[in-house]
Design a protein around this motif. Sequence first.
Motif, PDB file in Angstrom:
ATOM      1  N   THR A 178      78.725  82.766  -8.578  1.00 13.31           N
ATOM      2  CA  THR A 178      77.430  82.615  -9.010  1.00 13.31           C
ATOM      3  C   THR A 178      77.225  81.027  -9.449  1.00 13.31           C
ATOM      4  N   ALA A 179      78.344  80.296 -10.095  1.00  9.96           N
ATOM      5  CA  ALA A 179      78.408  79.133 -10.286  1.00  9.96           C
ATOM      6  C   ALA A 179      78.246  78.185  -8.782  1.00  9.96           C
ATOM      7  N   SER A 180      79.103  78.570  -7.838  1.00 11.48           N
ATOM      8  CA  SER A 180      78.872  78.032  -6.775  1.00 11.48           C
ATOM      9  C   SER A 180      77.375  77.981  -6.065  1.00 11.48           C
TER      10      SER A 180
ATOM     11  N   PRO B 211      79.111  68.181  11.240  1.00 16.07           N
ATOM     12  CA  PRO B 211      78.045  67.365  10.704  1.00 16.07           C
ATOM     13  C   PRO B 211      76.853  68.119  10.105  1.00 16.07           C
ATOM     14  N   ARG B 212      76.583  69.398  10.436  1.00 15.39           N
ATOM     15  CA  ARG B 212      75.491  70.316   9.905  1.00 15.39           C
ATOM     16  C   ARG B 212      75.836  70.635   8.531  1.00 15.39           C
ATOM     17  N   VAL B 213      77.182  70.902   8.169  1.00 14.46           N
ATOM     18  CA  VAL B 213      77.493  71.124   6.935  1.00 14.46           C
ATOM     19  C   VAL B 213      77.741  70.165   6.061  1.00 14.46           C
ATOM     20  N   ARG B 214      76.935  70.303   4.776  1.00 14.88           N
ATOM     21  CA  ARG B 214      76.778  69.220   3.659  1.00 14.88           C
ATOM     22  C   ARG B 214      78.132  69.505   3.018  1.00 14.88           C
ATOM     23  N   THR B 215      78.577  70.584   2.611  1.00 11.43           N
ATOM     24  CA  THR B 215      79.876  70.731   1.587  1.00 11.43           C
ATOM     25  C   THR B 215      80.237  72.307   1.786  1.00 11.43           C
ATOM     26  N   VAL B 216      81.305  72.522   1.420  1.00  9.19           N
ATOM     27  CA  VAL B 216      81.774  73.770   1.178  1.00  9.19           C
ATOM     28  C   VAL B 216      82.246  73.940  -0.226  1.00  9.19           C
ATOM     29  N   ARG B 217      81.674  74.922  -0.818  1.00  8.33           N
ATOM     30  CA  ARG B 217      82.254  74.982  -2.513  1.00  8.33           C
ATOM     31  C   ARG B 217      83.117  76.504  -2.355  1.00  8.33           C
ATOM     32  N   LEU B 218      84.379  76.249  -2.690  1.00  3.48           N
ATOM     33  CA  LEU B 218      85.299  77.308  -2.713  1.00  3.48           C
ATOM     34  C   LEU B 218      84.915  78.333  -4.162  1.00  3.48           C
ATOM     35  N   ALA B 219      84.879  79.501  -3.902  1.00  2.00           N
ATOM     36  CA  ALA B 219      84.779  80.430  -4.800  1.00  2.00           C
ATOM     37  C   ALA B 219      85.890  81.494  -5.190  1.00  2.00           C
TER      38      ALA B 219
ATOM     39  N   ARG C 251      67.169  76.133  -2.261  1.00  2.00           N
ATOM     40  CA  ARG C 251      67.754  75.307  -3.386  1.00  2.00           C
ATOM     41  C   ARG C 251      67.128  75.500  -4.466  1.00  2.00           C
ATOM     42  N   ARG C 252      67.982  75.749  -5.514  1.00  2.00           N
ATOM     43  CA  ARG C 252      67.494  76.091  -7.136  1.00  2.00           C
ATOM     44  C   ARG C 252      68.749  75.422  -7.655  1.00  2.00           C
ATOM     45  N   PRO C 253      68.955  73.979  -7.943  1.00  2.00           N
ATOM     46  CA  PRO C 253      69.896  73.360  -8.639  1.00  2.00           C
ATOM     47  C   PRO C 253      70.088  73.827 -10.065  1.00  2.00           C
ATOM     48  N   GLY C 254      71.163  74.628 -10.650  1.00  2.00           N
ATOM     49  CA  GLY C 254      71.523  74.891 -11.978  1.00  2.00           C
ATOM     50  C   GLY C 254      71.286  76.128 -12.185  1.00  2.00           C
ATOM     51  N   SER C 255      70.680  77.089 -10.968  1.00  2.00           N
ATOM     52  CA  SER C 255      70.204  78.490 -11.193  1.00  2.00           C
ATOM     53  C   SER C 255      70.423  79.174  -9.965  1.00  2.00           C
ATOM     54  N   VAL C 256      70.477  80.570 -10.146  1.00  2.00           N
ATOM     55  CA  VAL C 256      71.026  81.098  -8.807  1.00  2.00           C
ATOM     56  C   VAL C 256      69.845  81.412  -7.760  1.00  2.00           C
ATOM     57  N   PRO C 257      70.015  81.121  -6.723  1.00  2.00           N
ATOM     58  CA  PRO C 257      68.900  81.060  -5.453  1.00  2.00           C
ATOM     59  C   PRO C 257      68.924  82.398  -5.297  1.00  2.00           C
ATOM     60  N   ILE C 258      67.592  82.470  -4.376  1.00  2.00           N
ATOM     61  CA  ILE C 258      67.583  83.990  -3.394  1.00  2.00           C
ATOM     62  C   ILE C 258      68.484  84.021  -2.296  1.00  2.00           C
ATOM     63  N   THR C 259      69.354  85.277  -2.469  1.00  2.00           N
ATOM     64  CA  THR C 259      70.197  85.270  -1.255  1.00  2.00           C
ATOM     65  C   THR C 259      69.713  86.898  -0.785  1.00  2.00           C
ATOM     66  N   TRP C 260      70.115  87.124   0.391  1.00  2.00           N
ATOM     67  CA  TRP C 260      69.969  88.273   1.012  1.00  2.00           C
ATOM     68  C   TRP C 260      70.814  88.658   2.379  1.00  2.00           C
ATOM     69  N   ASP C 261      71.369  89.847   2.531  1.00  2.00           N
ATOM     70  CA  ASP C 261      72.192  90.288   3.585  1.00  2.00           C
ATOM     71  C   ASP C 261      71.922  91.625   3.976  1.00  2.00           C
TER      72      ASP C 261
ATOM     73  N   ASP D  49      75.116  67.239  -6.058  1.00  2.00           N
ATOM     74  CA  ASP D  49      76.065  66.481  -5.820  1.00  2.00           C
ATOM     75  C   ASP D  49      77.608  66.639  -5.906  1.00  2.00           C
ATOM     76  N   LEU D  50      77.495  68.118  -6.595  1.00  2.00           N
ATOM     77  CA  LEU D  50      78.999  68.649  -7.018  1.00  2.00           C
ATOM     78  C   LEU D  50      79.712  68.987  -5.783  1.00  2.00           C
ATOM     79  N   GLN D  51      81.189  68.826  -5.810  1.00  2.00           N
ATOM     80  CA  GLN D  51      82.061  69.534  -4.849  1.00  2.00           C
ATOM     81  C   GLN D  51      81.671  68.712  -3.421  1.00  2.00           C
ATOM     82  N   ARG D  52      81.776  67.556  -3.520  1.00  2.00           N
ATOM     83  CA  ARG D  52      81.473  66.749  -2.209  1.00  2.00           C
ATOM     84  C   ARG D  52      82.553  67.015  -1.308  1.00  2.00           C
ATOM     85  N   LYS D  53      82.040  66.800   0.174  1.00  2.00           N
ATOM     86  CA  LYS D  53      83.215  67.032   1.246  1.00  2.00           C
ATOM     87  C   LYS D  53      84.574  66.362   0.756  1.00  2.00           C
ATOM     88  N   GLU D  54      84.868  65.128   0.410  1.00  2.00           N
ATOM     89  CA  GLU D  54      86.104  64.668   0.114  1.00  2.00           C
ATOM     90  C   GLU D  54      86.729  65.143  -0.890  1.00  2.00           C
ATOM     91  N   ASP D  55      85.953  65.683  -1.967  1.00  2.00           N
ATOM     92  CA  ASP D  55      86.742  66.361  -2.756  1.00  2.00           C
ATOM     93  C   ASP D  55      87.310  67.661  -2.555  1.00  2.00           C
TER      94      ASP D  55
END
Length: 307
Positions: A138-140, A289-297, A197-207, A147-153
Motif C-alpha cells: 500500500t505504501a509503495s 528507459p520506459r521505467v521510472r523506478t521500481v519500488r520493492l514491496a 497517480r495519487r501521491p500520498g494516497s492509494v491510487p485506483i488499481t484493477w486486475d 521522488d521516493l525510491q529513485r532508480k539509483e537507490d
Amino acid sequence: MNEDEPVLELPDFDPRATRRSVRRGIVRTATVVLAVLVAVVLVATLGSAAVQQRGDRERRMTDVLATAFKIYNPAYAIDVQDCCQTTPLSMSFTVGARQRRAAGGFEGGATGFYTITQDFFGRVGRLPLGNYANTRLTASLADVGTDLQRKEDVRRVLARLPEALNAMAVVEFAEPLTPAEFAKFGQGCGGPAVYERRPGSVPITWDNTTYDRAYPDLELGPPCGKEPEQNLEIFRRWVGMLRDYDEANLRRFDLSLARLRKAAKDGLVYAYVDDLASVGDLRKLLDDPRVRTVRLADVAFDLDRPR
C-alpha cells in the motif's frame, strides 16, 4: 324492593377460585400479547428483508461494494465468502482477505474475515482494512508519482539481494502507457494495473480478480497477451454501471465517481504490481528507459525451487 322478587344470594368468596381466574386472565393476556409481538417481528423482519432484497439489490451490493472494497485494498487478495445476511435494519456480506506476498514463499498470513454492512437506506458503515491496513505494498502504491525510491537507490538495494530471489514490486513508468503499449510491455500479466497517480494516497488499481463477474466462463481470466486491454474493458464496464447515488458509498472506500470515470476513460497505466518477478528481473527493468523506478514491496525464497 318488590317483596315478590326472588332474592339473589351471593356465593361465598372463594380465594382459591379467584386466584385461578386471575392467573387464567394473565396467561390469556400474555399469550395474546406474545402472539401479536411475534407477528409484528415476523412482519418487520420478512417485510424488511423483502424490501432490501427487492430486484437485484443483493447482486448489485456485491457488484459495487465488494469491487470497491478490492480497489480500496490492493495489498490483499479478497474473496466474497457469503452474501447476504439481512436484519430489519441492514444487509451485509462477508469477505475473506489475505495479504499479497511475493510468489513462491509463505502465504501472506492467515485469511481474515470481515463484514461489510449497508443500512436499510443503502449506506455503508465503518469499513475494515483500507487506510488502516498500512502494508508495504500500500505504501509503495501511494509513492507512485513521488521522488521516493529513485532508480539509483533501488539498484543499491537490489545489489544486496540474491538474483534468484522472488520479489513483489510496484513498477512505475516514466510516462503512462496506453493499453496497447502496456500489453506490448509484456510484464504486467496477472498483477494489478495502476490507473492514476495519487501521491500520498492509494491510487485506483484493477486486475482480472477485481470484479467477480468479469470472466464468468474463464476461471483464470483472459490470455496473458490480451489481458491488459480486456481488463480495461471490464473496468470501463463496471464504472459504467455506477450511478450518482453510489457517490456517498464510494467515498467510504476513498473513491469518487469523478476519479473512477476519468481513469476508465483515459485508460492510461501509470504503474503495475508484479508479484512474479525475480530480483534479477527487477534489475533488468531498471535499465528500461520506459521505467521510472521500481519500488520493492516484498521478497521471498521459493522453497520448492532447487536453485
